[in-house]
Write an enzyme that holds these catalytic residues in place. Structure first.
Site, PDB file in Angstrom:
ATOM      1  N   LYS A 119      60.858  35.951  69.117  1.00 58.98           N
ATOM      2  CA  LYS A 119      62.146  34.743  69.735  1.00 58.98           C
ATOM      3  C   LYS A 119      60.368  33.909  71.173  1.00 58.98           C
ATOM      4  O   LYS A 119      60.686  32.940  71.001  1.00 58.98           O
ATOM      5  CB  LYS A 119      63.521  34.776  69.568  1.00 58.98           C
ATOM      6  CG  LYS A 119      63.679  33.809  69.906  1.00 58.98           C
ATOM      7  CD  LYS A 119      65.345  33.959  69.891  1.00 58.98           C
ATOM      8  CE  LYS A 119      65.862  32.535  69.135  1.00 58.98           C
ATOM      9  NZ  LYS A 119      67.863  33.011  69.492  1.00 58.98           N
TER      10      LYS A 119
ATOM     11  N   LYS B 228      59.788  34.582  50.600  1.00 60.79           N
ATOM     12  CA  LYS B 228      61.475  36.109  50.748  1.00 60.79           C
ATOM     13  C   LYS B 228      62.960  34.919  51.009  1.00 60.79           C
ATOM     14  O   LYS B 228      62.599  34.101  51.325  1.00 60.79           O
ATOM     15  CB  LYS B 228      60.814  36.305  52.381  1.00 60.79           C
ATOM     16  CG  LYS B 228      61.576  37.036  52.192  1.00 60.79           C
ATOM     17  CD  LYS B 228      61.917  37.765  53.612  1.00 60.79           C
ATOM     18  CE  LYS B 228      63.189  39.479  53.121  1.00 60.79           C
ATOM     19  NZ  LYS B 228      63.651  39.063  54.970  1.00 60.79           N
TER      20      LYS B 228
ATOM     21  N   LYS C 232      68.292  33.418  54.640  1.00 64.76           N
ATOM     22  CA  LYS C 232      69.104  32.089  55.139  1.00 64.76           C
ATOM     23  C   LYS C 232      67.895  30.997  56.131  1.00 64.76           C
ATOM     24  O   LYS C 232      68.115  30.317  55.640  1.00 64.76           O
ATOM     25  CB  LYS C 232      70.180  32.279  55.229  1.00 64.76           C
ATOM     26  CG  LYS C 232      70.063  33.076  56.949  1.00 64.76           C
ATOM     27  CD  LYS C 232      71.477  33.341  56.828  1.00 64.76           C
ATOM     28  CE  LYS C 232      70.965  34.831  58.399  1.00 64.76           C
ATOM     29  NZ  LYS C 232      71.099  35.744  58.536  1.00 64.76           N
TER      30      LYS C 232
HETATM   31  P1  ADP Z   1      67.863  36.656  55.805  1.00 64.53           P
HETATM   32  O1  ADP Z   1      66.580  36.527  55.780  1.00 64.53           O
HETATM   33  O2  ADP Z   1      68.876  35.794  55.120  1.00 64.53           O
HETATM   34  O3  ADP Z   1      68.066  36.348  57.344  1.00 64.53           O
HETATM   35  P2  ADP Z   1      69.031  38.883  56.923  1.00 64.53           P
HETATM   36  O4  ADP Z   1      68.298  39.667  58.012  1.00 64.53           O
HETATM   37  O5  ADP Z   1      70.685  38.595  57.511  1.00 64.53           O
HETATM   38  O6  ADP Z   1      69.400  37.911  56.001  1.00 64.53           O
HETATM   39  O7  ADP Z   1      69.475  40.178  56.277  1.00 64.53           O
HETATM   40  C1  ADP Z   1      70.241  41.476  55.706  1.00 64.53           C
HETATM   41  C2  ADP Z   1      69.547  42.319  54.966  1.00 64.53           C
HETATM   42  O8  ADP Z   1      69.351  41.834  53.681  1.00 64.53           O
HETATM   43  C3  ADP Z   1      68.412  42.569  55.514  1.00 64.53           C
HETATM   44  O9  ADP Z   1      68.449  44.165  56.042  1.00 64.53           O
HETATM   45  C4  ADP Z   1      67.507  43.191  54.624  1.00 64.53           C
HETATM   46  O10 ADP Z   1      67.433  44.302  53.891  1.00 64.53           O
HETATM   47  C5  ADP Z   1      67.881  42.411  53.395  1.00 64.53           C
HETATM   48  N1  ADP Z   1      67.560  41.266  52.653  1.00 64.53           N
HETATM   49  C6  ADP Z   1      67.280  39.818  53.025  1.00 64.53           C
HETATM   50  N2  ADP Z   1      67.084  39.192  52.872  1.00 64.53           N
HETATM   51  C7  ADP Z   1      66.405  40.092  51.773  1.00 64.53           C
HETATM   52  C8  ADP Z   1      65.122  39.359  50.440  1.00 64.53           C
HETATM   53  N3  ADP Z   1      64.677  38.587  50.758  1.00 64.53           N
HETATM   54  N4  ADP Z   1      64.837  40.842  49.778  1.00 64.53           N
HETATM   55  C9  ADP Z   1      65.465  41.467  49.687  1.00 64.53           C
HETATM   56  N5  ADP Z   1      66.462  42.254  50.526  1.00 64.53           N
HETATM   57  C10 ADP Z   1      66.338  41.221  51.534  1.00 64.53           C
END
Ligand code: ADP
Ligand code: TRP
Length: 339
Positions: free
Chosen positions: A110, A205, A208
């Protein structure tokens, strides 16, 4: 084996979250005593709207239940319901080297992006370590990005044990040579590696933060619209389609019924079917896969009092795991009488 993990309620859950994390968590409930919590204190670092934070906490809990977590077997609870966590976090923090926190990816990344960082983000790994240690966790399933936090957690637990357990031998943490066990058990990270990263509708990827997700519990219309807008290349109908870096291929692979997948894969590699047809199949597969959980999710969200009850019961069970460890910790540091 005690399995513990936390999930931040920081946004609407999407297909990447399910296939990359939630599905494995749900499966692991059969492998040991599983404790899963909604990390709503961690999420305060990114969600600064109380109503939304509360709603996302309940939604995340409902999602786990709807997607197969059995609340009678696994323990599902809300991080903030365990008041003792705050005390353990502080005690542990008195032993944490500043240098570790300055090196923590969550904070460093960050800062590197020039964004303002708060104490909450800086201290985040300490709260996470306290989360893990107070329940005597053996195994912590996490994504790769969390491995550093687990390493810190082990280091700090060792520091604590060395400082407060007379005779503790850091080289024999399990007391193999007759030395005493630590108050805090050293946890192992369990990285669910084999799951492919799901790509979002723009081909990056799915995340959110990129606004490219397909939500697990979104409206039917919205889900369909998103699926129909998945980015594809300009391969004509009759041409073989490239599978690598194809969001559509990855999503089909994740959701197609096992009996239908070989046919999809063959036609994809040989050509003859257009992207539009595959997208329509994807919509059908999504509903086949998730309509039951989606129905249960709606029911759970329609009865918030019941959800609160489930979380309160989970908190009571989690507290029972934490109580003996917290008691030893308090006595060891001298904030309660020992013996
Ligand atoms: P985001 O990237 O949407 O903020 P998070 O970081 O909250 O998602 O992800 C929570 C968990 O979901 C992660 O530990 C990861 O294992 C899984 N995850 C998130 N995005 C993906 C993706 N595109 N493909 C596979 N696993 C994912
Ligand atoms: N930091 C984790 C994440 O963002 C969530 C979390 C908080 C956690 N406390 C934890 C995960 C304890 C495992 C164990 O994904």
């Amino acid at each position: 084996m005690r399995i513990l993990s936390g999930v931040q309620p920081s946004g609407k859950l999407h297909l990447g979250n399910y296939f990359g994390a939630i599905r494995q968590f749900v499966e692991l409930q059969h492998k040991g005593e599983a404790l899963y919590f909604i990390a709503n204190l961690h999420a305060l670092n990114s969600v600064r709207d109380g109503r939304l934070a509360y709603a996302l906490t309940l939604e995340t809990a409902a999602a786990f239940l709807a997607l197969g977590l059995d609340a009678d077997k696994a323990i599902l609870f809300r991080q903030s319901d365990i008041g003792e966590l705050g005390e353990a976090y502080w005690v542990l923090g008195t032993l944490v080297p500043m240098g570790n926190l300055e090196r923590a990816h969550s904070y460093k990344d960050k800062k590197a992006r020039g964004l303002p960082a708060d104490f909450g983000l800086f201290a985040y790994p300490v709260l996470m370590a306290a989360d893990i240690l107070i329940y005597g966790s053996d195994v912590v399933p996490v994504g790769k990005d969390q491995i550093q936090h687990l390493e810190f957690c082990r280091d700090w637990a060792t520091k604590f044990n060395v400082a407060y357990v007379p005779g503790y031998d850091a080289a024999n943490p399990n007391g193999e040579n007759g030395s005493p066990q630590g108050i805090f058990k050293l946890p192992e990270a369990f990285v669910c590696e084999e799951t492919a990263v799901l790509l979002g509708i723009d081909g990056q990827k799915m995340s959110k933060s990129y606004g490219n997700t397909i939500e697990l519990f979104g409206e039917d219309k919205e889900v369909k619209k998103k699926m129909m807008s998945i980015k594809t290349d300009s391969s004509p109908i009759e041409a073989p389609k490239p599978a690598e870096n194809s969001a559509l291929f990855g999503l089909l692979q994740a959701m197609a019924p096992p009996g239908e997948w070989p046919e999809i894969e063959t036609s994809w590699r040989e050509g003859g079917i257009g992207y539009g047809t595959y997208k329509k199949k994807l919509v059908d597969y999504f509903h086949l896969y998730f309509d039951e959980p989606r129905k249960r999710f709606a029911e759970l969200m329609g009865d918030k009092a019941e959800l609160e009850k489930i979380l309160e019961k989970g908190a009571q069970r989690a507290r029972a795991y934490a109580a003996p460890i917290i008691q030893k910790m308090r006595a060891a540091v001298g904030i309660s009488r020992s013996g």
